[in-house]
Design a protein around this motif. Structure first.
Motif, PDB file in Angstrom:
ATOM      1  N   ALA A  40       0.821  -1.218   0.000  1.00  0.00           N
ATOM      2  CA  ALA A  40       0.000   0.000   0.000  1.00  0.00           C
ATOM      3  C   ALA A  40       0.852   1.263   0.000  1.00  0.00           C
ATOM      4  O   ALA A  40       0.356   2.343  -0.319  1.00  0.00           O
ATOM      5  CB  ALA A  40      -0.925   0.005   1.220  1.00  0.00           C
ATOM      6  N   GLY A  41       2.125   1.138   0.377  1.00  0.00           N
ATOM      7  CA  GLY A  41       2.997   2.299   0.437  1.00  0.00           C
ATOM      8  C   GLY A  41       2.654   3.249   1.579  1.00  0.00           C
ATOM      9  O   GLY A  41       2.837   4.458   1.461  1.00  0.00           O
ATOM     10  N   ILE A  42       2.158   2.691   2.662  1.00  0.00           N
ATOM     11  CA  ILE A  42       1.786   3.511   3.820  1.00  0.00           C
ATOM     12  C   ILE A  42       2.975   3.530   4.778  1.00  0.00           C
ATOM     13  O   ILE A  42       3.377   2.489   5.299  1.00  0.00           O
ATOM     14  CB  ILE A  42       0.538   2.938   4.537  1.00  0.00           C
ATOM     15  CG1 ILE A  42      -0.638   2.831   3.571  1.00  0.00           C
ATOM     16  CG2 ILE A  42       0.183   3.780   5.753  1.00  0.00           C
ATOM     17  CD1 ILE A  42      -1.088   4.140   2.963  1.00  0.00           C
ATOM     18  N   PRO A  43       3.538   4.705   5.025  1.00  0.00           N
ATOM     19  CA  PRO A  43       4.727   4.774   5.887  1.00  0.00           C
ATOM     20  C   PRO A  43       4.373   4.645   7.365  1.00  0.00           C
ATOM     21  O   PRO A  43       3.257   4.959   7.778  1.00  0.00           O
ATOM     22  CB  PRO A  43       5.288   6.169   5.586  1.00  0.00           C
ATOM     23  CG  PRO A  43       4.083   6.976   5.212  1.00  0.00           C
ATOM     24  CD  PRO A  43       3.148   6.019   4.513  1.00  0.00           C
ATOM     25  N   TYR A  44       5.353   4.169   8.128  1.00  0.00           N
ATOM     26  CA  TYR A  44       5.222   4.188   9.583  1.00  0.00           C
ATOM     27  C   TYR A  44       5.319   5.631  10.046  1.00  0.00           C
ATOM     28  O   TYR A  44       6.010   6.424   9.415  1.00  0.00           O
ATOM     29  CB  TYR A  44       6.348   3.375  10.244  1.00  0.00           C
ATOM     30  CG  TYR A  44       6.174   1.887  10.109  1.00  0.00           C
ATOM     31  CD1 TYR A  44       5.299   1.201  10.931  1.00  0.00           C
ATOM     32  CD2 TYR A  44       6.884   1.168   9.167  1.00  0.00           C
ATOM     33  CE1 TYR A  44       5.133  -0.166  10.811  1.00  0.00           C
ATOM     34  CE2 TYR A  44       6.724  -0.195   9.036  1.00  0.00           C
ATOM     35  CZ  TYR A  44       5.854  -0.862   9.861  1.00  0.00           C
ATOM     36  OH  TYR A  44       5.696  -2.212   9.742  1.00  0.00           O
ATOM     37  N   PRO A  45       4.692   6.064  11.080  1.00  0.00           N
ATOM     38  CA  PRO A  45       3.848   5.332  12.014  1.00  0.00           C
ATOM     39  C   PRO A  45       2.363   5.400  11.648  1.00  0.00           C
ATOM     40  O   PRO A  45       1.523   5.097  12.478  1.00  0.00           O
ATOM     41  CB  PRO A  45       4.108   6.059  13.335  1.00  0.00           C
ATOM     42  CG  PRO A  45       4.283   7.484  12.933  1.00  0.00           C
ATOM     43  CD  PRO A  45       4.978   7.418  11.589  1.00  0.00           C
ATOM     44  N   GLN A  46       2.057   5.809  10.423  1.00  0.00           N
ATOM     45  CA  GLN A  46       0.653   5.942  10.023  1.00  0.00           C
ATOM     46  C   GLN A  46      -0.054   4.601  10.209  1.00  0.00           C
ATOM     47  O   GLN A  46       0.369   3.580   9.679  1.00  0.00           O
ATOM     48  CB  GLN A  46       0.563   6.405   8.571  1.00  0.00           C
ATOM     49  CG  GLN A  46      -0.814   6.807   8.153  1.00  0.00           C
ATOM     50  CD  GLN A  46      -0.814   7.407   6.746  1.00  0.00           C
ATOM     51  OE1 GLN A  46       0.184   7.940   6.290  1.00  0.00           O
ATOM     52  NE2 GLN A  46      -1.937   7.279   6.076  1.00  0.00           N
TER      53      GLN A  46
END
Length: 159
Positions: A40-46
């Motif tokens: 998904a390409g969702i970075p931490y900490p999102q």
């Protein structure tokens, strides 16, 4: 008031084995979110893909939008597990004092349903998270553990 002695039955070993197996189930839940996050390409900490991110991806890259949706489903399945895990584990450990085999079997089935829930929730072909319903039997198992735990307490008081 007389003292009560609790004797742990030999079969409580089944309870401890099943309880220990849930540690691995918990770890599996946590680890399985990673690949969904990466796709998904969702970075931490999102914690989740936002509706705005999904909407933007939907018009530019539908495959990425689907990956974001499935990441959210994986996160939600993990979150749901974490919400019910402590009380289910406590139910197993308490119920097992009086009903060790039944409690262990019920908790083992709970683990199977929790796995089906997580896998079903992240099925790309089941919109709206409906795939999770195949594992919703965990609620019945969890309820049974709660009843057995309560009944163990009642039985102790009745002795």
């Amino acid at each position: 008031m007389p003292d009560v002695t609790v004797t742990i039955p030999r079969e409580y070993g089944y309870v401890l084995i099943v309880a220990s197996s849930t540690f691995f189930l918990s770890t599996w839940h946590a680890v399985r979110v990673g690949p969904f996050r990466k796709r998904a390409g969702i970075p931490y900490p999102q914690r989740y893909a936002t509706p705005e991110q999904e909407a933007a991806a939907r018009s530019a890259d539908p495959a990425r939008a689907k990956a974001m949706y499935l990441f959210n489903c994986a996160q939600r399945a993990h979150g749901n597990f974490l919400e019910s895990y402590p009380s289910a584990l406590a139910g197993l450990l308490l119920a097992g004092l009086r009903f060790p085999v039944a409690a262990a079997a019920t908790a083992a089935l709970w683990s199977v349903f929790r796995t089906l829930y997580a896998v079903g929730y992240t099925r790309a072909d089941r919109e709206g998270g409906k795939g999770r319903l195949v594992g919703s039997g965990f609620w019945l198992c969890q309820g049974a553990l709660y009843v057995m735990a309560g009944w163990a307490g009642v039985g102790l008081l009745m002795e």
